[in-house]
Structure formats: structure tokens, C-alpha cells
Design a protein around this motif. Structure first.
Motif, PDB file in Angstrom:
ATOM      1  N   MET A 186      -2.370  18.333  31.741  1.00 24.59           N
ATOM      2  CA  MET A 186      -3.303  19.439  31.555  1.00 24.59           C
ATOM      3  C   MET A 186      -4.454  19.268  32.537  1.00 24.59           C
ATOM      4  SD  MET A 186      -3.467  19.514  27.409  1.00 24.59           S
ATOM      5  CE  MET A 186      -4.161  21.138  27.258  1.00 24.59           C
ATOM      6  N   PHE A 187      -5.045  20.387  32.909  1.00 28.84           N
ATOM      7  CA  PHE A 187      -6.179  20.368  33.814  1.00 28.84           C
ATOM      8  C   PHE A 187      -7.322  21.127  33.174  1.00 28.84           C
ATOM      9  CE2 PHE A 187      -2.330  20.130  36.289  1.00 28.84           C
ATOM     10  CZ  PHE A 187      -2.578  19.071  37.132  1.00 28.84           C
ATOM     11  N   GLY A 188      -8.535  20.805  33.574  1.00 28.62           N
ATOM     12  CA  GLY A 188      -9.674  21.505  33.025  1.00 28.62           C
ATOM     13  C   GLY A 188     -10.898  21.376  33.903  1.00 28.62           C
ATOM     14  N   TYR A 189     -11.914  22.104  33.506  1.00 30.22           N
ATOM     15  CA  TYR A 189     -13.188  22.091  34.217  1.00 30.22           C
ATOM     16  C   TYR A 189     -14.286  22.259  33.178  1.00 30.22           C
ATOM     17  CZ  TYR A 189     -16.638  23.154  37.821  1.00 30.22           C
ATOM     18  OH  TYR A 189     -17.729  23.122  38.645  1.00 30.22           O
ATOM     19  N   ARG A 190     -15.269  21.379  33.209  1.00 32.17           N
ATOM     20  CA  ARG A 190     -16.398  21.403  32.263  1.00 32.17           C
ATOM     21  C   ARG A 190     -17.664  21.486  33.089  1.00 32.17           C
ATOM     22  NH1 ARG A 190     -19.769  18.475  28.765  1.00 32.17           N
ATOM     23  NH2 ARG A 190     -19.298  18.752  26.575  1.00 32.17           N
ATOM     24  N   ALA A 191     -18.480  22.511  32.835  1.00 33.25           N
ATOM     25  CA  ALA A 191     -19.666  22.715  33.673  1.00 33.25           C
ATOM     26  C   ALA A 191     -20.777  23.376  32.884  1.00 33.25           C
ATOM     27  CB  ALA A 191     -19.309  23.584  34.877  1.00 33.25           C
ATOM     28  N   ALA A 192     -21.985  23.255  33.427  1.00 31.83           N
ATOM     29  CA  ALA A 192     -23.152  23.908  32.826  1.00 31.83           C
ATOM     30  C   ALA A 192     -23.028  25.418  33.007  1.00 31.83           C
ATOM     31  CB  ALA A 192     -24.434  23.404  33.484  1.00 31.83           C
ATOM     32  N   LYS A 193     -23.487  26.145  31.999  1.00 26.21           N
ATOM     33  CA  LYS A 193     -23.521  27.606  32.112  1.00 26.21           C
ATOM     34  C   LYS A 193     -24.614  27.974  33.111  1.00 26.21           C
ATOM     35  CE  LYS A 193     -23.269  30.067  28.359  1.00 26.21           C
ATOM     36  NZ  LYS A 193     -23.462  30.566  26.976  1.00 26.21           N
ATOM     37  N   ALA A 236     -26.282  23.618  27.950  1.00 30.19           N
ATOM     38  CA  ALA A 236     -25.321  24.664  27.611  1.00 30.19           C
ATOM     39  C   ALA A 236     -24.119  24.542  28.541  1.00 30.19           C
ATOM     40  CB  ALA A 236     -25.962  26.041  27.726  1.00 30.19           C
ATOM     41  N   MET A 237     -22.957  24.302  27.962  1.00 26.45           N
ATOM     42  CA  MET A 237     -21.761  24.021  28.755  1.00 26.45           C
ATOM     43  C   MET A 237     -20.618  24.970  28.386  1.00 26.45           C
ATOM     44  SD  MET A 237     -22.659  21.224  30.444  1.00 26.45           S
ATOM     45  CE  MET A 237     -21.158  20.440  30.982  1.00 26.45           C
ATOM     46  N   VAL A 238     -19.728  25.167  29.353  1.00 26.88           N
ATOM     47  CA  VAL A 238     -18.462  25.840  29.113  1.00 26.88           C
ATOM     48  C   VAL A 238     -17.347  24.901  29.558  1.00 26.88           C
ATOM     49  CG1 VAL A 238     -19.319  28.203  29.302  1.00 26.88           C
ATOM     50  CG2 VAL A 238     -18.521  27.022  31.344  1.00 26.88           C
ATOM     51  N   LYS A 239     -16.175  25.088  28.963  1.00 24.62           N
ATOM     52  CA  LYS A 239     -15.025  24.282  29.363  1.00 24.62           C
ATOM     53  C   LYS A 239     -13.793  25.161  29.424  1.00 24.62           C
ATOM     54  CE  LYS A 239     -14.080  20.347  27.317  1.00 24.62           C
ATOM     55  NZ  LYS A 239     -13.559  19.478  26.270  1.00 24.62           N
ATOM     56  N   TYR A 240     -13.057  25.020  30.523  1.00 22.04           N
ATOM     57  CA  TYR A 240     -11.792  25.717  30.720  1.00 22.04           C
ATOM     58  C   TYR A 240     -10.687  24.676  30.713  1.00 22.04           C
ATOM     59  CZ  TYR A 240      -8.057  28.318  33.013  1.00 22.04           C
ATOM     60  OH  TYR A 240      -6.863  28.920  33.321  1.00 22.04           O
ATOM     61  N   ILE A 241      -9.627  24.921  29.933  1.00 19.47           N
ATOM     62  CA  ILE A 241      -8.472  24.025  29.871  1.00 19.47           C
ATOM     63  C   ILE A 241      -7.231  24.840  30.208  1.00 19.47           C
ATOM     64  CG2 ILE A 241      -7.060  22.515  28.415  1.00 19.47           C
ATOM     65  CD1 ILE A 241      -9.535  22.035  26.670  1.00 19.47           C
ATOM     66  N   TRP A 242      -6.381  24.277  31.076  1.00 22.42           N
ATOM     67  CA  TRP A 242      -5.152  24.951  31.488  1.00 22.42           C
ATOM     68  C   TRP A 242      -3.963  24.019  31.294  1.00 22.42           C
ATOM     69  CZ3 TRP A 242      -2.721  24.490  36.724  1.00 22.42           C
ATOM     70  CH2 TRP A 242      -1.656  25.381  36.887  1.00 22.42           C
ATOM     71  N   ASN A 243      -2.961  24.502  30.581  1.00 19.06           N
ATOM     72  CA  ASN A 243      -1.716  23.779  30.385  1.00 19.06           C
ATOM     73  C   ASN A 243      -0.634  24.543  31.150  1.00 19.06           C
ATOM     74  OD1 ASN A 243       0.700  22.704  29.537  1.00 19.06           O
ATOM     75  ND2 ASN A 243       0.117  22.578  27.385  1.00 19.06           N
ATOM     76  N   ALA A 257     -17.084  22.384  18.633  1.00 16.27           N
ATOM     77  CA  ALA A 257     -15.818  21.901  18.087  1.00 16.27           C
ATOM     78  C   ALA A 257     -14.623  22.447  18.869  1.00 16.27           C
ATOM     79  CB  ALA A 257     -15.697  22.284  16.619  1.00 16.27           C
ATOM     80  N   GLU A 258     -14.885  23.295  19.842  1.00 18.72           N
ATOM     81  CA  GLU A 258     -13.826  23.892  20.665  1.00 18.72           C
ATOM     82  C   GLU A 258     -12.749  24.548  19.808  1.00 18.72           C
ATOM     83  OE1 GLU A 258     -13.062  21.189  24.329  1.00 18.72           O
ATOM     84  OE2 GLU A 258     -13.924  19.896  22.777  1.00 18.72           O
ATOM     85  N   SER A 259     -13.195  25.416  18.913  1.00 21.20           N
ATOM     86  CA  SER A 259     -12.271  26.073  17.997  1.00 21.20           C
ATOM     87  C   SER A 259     -12.078  27.557  18.294  1.00 21.20           C
ATOM     88  CB  SER A 259     -12.738  25.878  16.557  1.00 21.20           C
ATOM     89  OG  SER A 259     -14.045  26.405  16.391  1.00 21.20           O
ATOM     90  N   VAL A 260     -12.947  28.165  19.116  1.00 15.01           N
ATOM     91  CA  VAL A 260     -12.851  29.595  19.395  1.00 15.01           C
ATOM     92  C   VAL A 260     -12.618  29.809  20.888  1.00 15.01           C
ATOM     93  CG1 VAL A 260     -14.029  31.826  19.272  1.00 15.01           C
ATOM     94  CG2 VAL A 260     -14.409  30.120  17.471  1.00 15.01           C
ATOM     95  N   ASP A 261     -11.402  30.235  21.227  1.00 15.66           N
ATOM     96  CA  ASP A 261     -11.040  30.517  22.603  1.00 15.66           C
ATOM     97  C   ASP A 261     -11.635  31.877  22.988  1.00 15.66           C
ATOM     98  OD1 ASP A 261      -9.847  30.940  25.073  1.00 15.66           O
ATOM     99  OD2 ASP A 261      -7.829  31.234  24.249  1.00 15.66           O
ATOM    100  N   ILE A 262     -12.539  31.865  23.961  1.00 14.00           N
ATOM    101  CA  ILE A 262     -13.186  33.127  24.385  1.00 14.00           C
ATOM    102  C   ILE A 262     -12.584  33.679  25.680  1.00 14.00           C
ATOM    103  CG2 ILE A 262     -15.345  32.573  23.211  1.00 14.00           C
ATOM    104  CD1 ILE A 262     -16.498  31.892  26.040  1.00 14.00           C
ATOM    105  N   SER A 263     -11.451  33.120  26.118  1.00 12.22           N
ATOM    106  CA  SER A 263     -10.898  33.550  27.408  1.00 12.22           C
ATOM    107  C   SER A 263     -10.518  35.027  27.416  1.00 12.22           C
ATOM    108  CB  SER A 263      -9.690  32.687  27.778  1.00 12.22           C
ATOM    109  OG  SER A 263      -8.653  32.821  26.818  1.00 12.22           O
ATOM    110  N   LEU A 264      -9.997  35.545  26.326  1.00  6.57           N
ATOM    111  CA  LEU A 264      -9.611  36.962  26.306  1.00  6.57           C
ATOM    112  C   LEU A 264     -10.814  37.880  26.356  1.00  6.57           C
ATOM    113  CD1 LEU A 264      -6.664  36.884  23.764  1.00  6.57           C
ATOM    114  CD2 LEU A 264      -6.561  36.927  26.260  1.00  6.57           C
ATOM    115  N   SER A 265     -11.924  37.462  25.786  1.00  7.59           N
ATOM    116  CA  SER A 265     -13.135  38.300  25.817  1.00  7.59           C
ATOM    117  C   SER A 265     -13.805  38.286  27.177  1.00  7.59           C
ATOM    118  CB  SER A 265     -14.122  37.841  24.739  1.00  7.59           C
ATOM    119  OG  SER A 265     -14.652  36.571  25.068  1.00  7.59           O
TER     120      SER A 265
END
Length: 180
Positions: A133-140, A147-154, A170-178
Motif C-alpha cells: 500500500m502507498f500513502g501520503y500524510r501532509a498538513a492541510k 491539521a493533517m490529511v492522509k491519502y491511502i492507496w491499495n 481514528a481514520e473512520s470516515v473516508d472523504i475521498s468521494l466528497s
């Protein structure tokens, strides 16, 4: 879990005291961890797969030489790759410009407070051949400090997730569709 953390903390303190009592010269001691552990979060028990914060946010403890004016907790995201230049700076040596390694001492003296962006790579199973898996974690860019965002790609499962860590740690709400 909390008792284990307290026990390890006490042992580290005892170790530092024993080394300082035995070695009569300035020294810097670094404790780091390669990965965290999932303890039921996201349905993962006693494993360190994936790129959730419980796996990738690990302790980094830098104990400067006795008498150094550094004693603080840095809440910002830093990177293990920054240990080299940090230790060199603490020892008063020239840092290595040829590699991507920051000097974390800027966090201690207050001249740096923004989290570092981090490229992430991790396993999706207990073995490397089970998927990466790959991802990117960065400041908004428009957020408050921390304040951070994180993108994870499988790529193998054709899945991706985007989390706003400032409102969903807790990384429980995926906001990618919004965000489309």
C-alpha cells in the motif's frame, strides 16, 4: 497496553541513568521504533499491516547529553529519516545535505512547527507478497497547526481512502468521494 507503555518508559529512564552513571562523556541517546501495532482498530488485531496512524506514528525519543537545554514533547509529525541530521546537529557536527534528512532541533527551539509531509509505504498483509500500500500524510494547506490529511492507496484492490485527521483522527470516515 497503558501499563506496558509505563513499564517501558521506566526502563528507558533506568537505562539512560545507568549509561550516564557509567560513561563519563557527553552523549546523545536515540530510541526509535520501526512500526506501531494495531490493537483492534479497523478490525486488525496484533499486527502492523496497513498505513493507519496506529502503525505509522511511532515514538522517537532523543535524549541529549546531560545539561543540554532541550526538554520538550514535539506533537508534530516527523520522520525517522530525520534522525541522522538531528543527531549530527545535536553533536555540533555538519549535517548531510546530500540526503533528504531534516534537523528536528528546529522543533525544539520553536523555529519549526509545521508537520513534515511524508510518503508512506506499507504491507497489506503479513507478507510482502500479500500486497503493498502507498500513502501520503501532509498538513492541510488551509488548516490550523497540526491539521493533517492522509491519502491511502491499495493498487491491488483498486481502493483508495482520504481522511481528514484533524476531525477524524481514528481514520473512520473516508472523504475521498466528497472531494471529487
Amino acid at each position: 497496553y497503558a501499563e506496558e507503555v509505563l513499564h517501558i518508559d521506566a526502563l528507558i529512564g533506568d537505562f539512560v541513568d545507568a549509561v550516564r552513571a557509567t560513561v563519563d562523556r557527553p552523549m546523545t541517546i536515540v530510541f526509535a521504533s520501526a512500526h506501531g501495532e494495531m490493537l483492534g482498530e479497523h478490525g486488525i488485531h496484533f499486527n502492523h499491516t496497513g498505513l493507519y496512524d496506529q502503525t505509522i506514528r511511532v515514538p522517537l525519543l532523543v535524549v541529549p547529553h546531560k545539561g543540554a537545554p532541550i526538554h520538550t514533547r514535539v506533537p508534530a509529525q516527523v520522520r525517522l529519516m530525520d534522525v541522522l541530521n538531528t543527531v549530527l546537529a545535536v553533536l555540533g557536527m555538519d549535517t548531510e545535505d546530500a540526503i533528504e534528512s531534516g534537523d528536528l532541533s528546529a522543533f525544539w527551539d520553536g523555529t519549526q512547527d509545521r508537520d513534515y509531509a511524508s510518503f508512506l509505504m506499507g504491507q497489506n498483509g503479513s507478507r510482502v507478497d500479500k500486497g503493498t500500500m502507498f500513502g501520503y500524510r501532509a498538513a492541510k494547506t488551509d488548516g490550523d497547526r497540526g491539521a493533517m490529511v492522509k491519502y491511502i492507496w491499495n493498487p491491488e484492490a483498486s481502493q483508495s481512502w482520504l481522511f481528514d485527521l484533524s476531525i477524524d483522527p481514528a481514520e473512520s470516515v473516508d472523504i475521498s468521494l466528497s472531494q471529487a
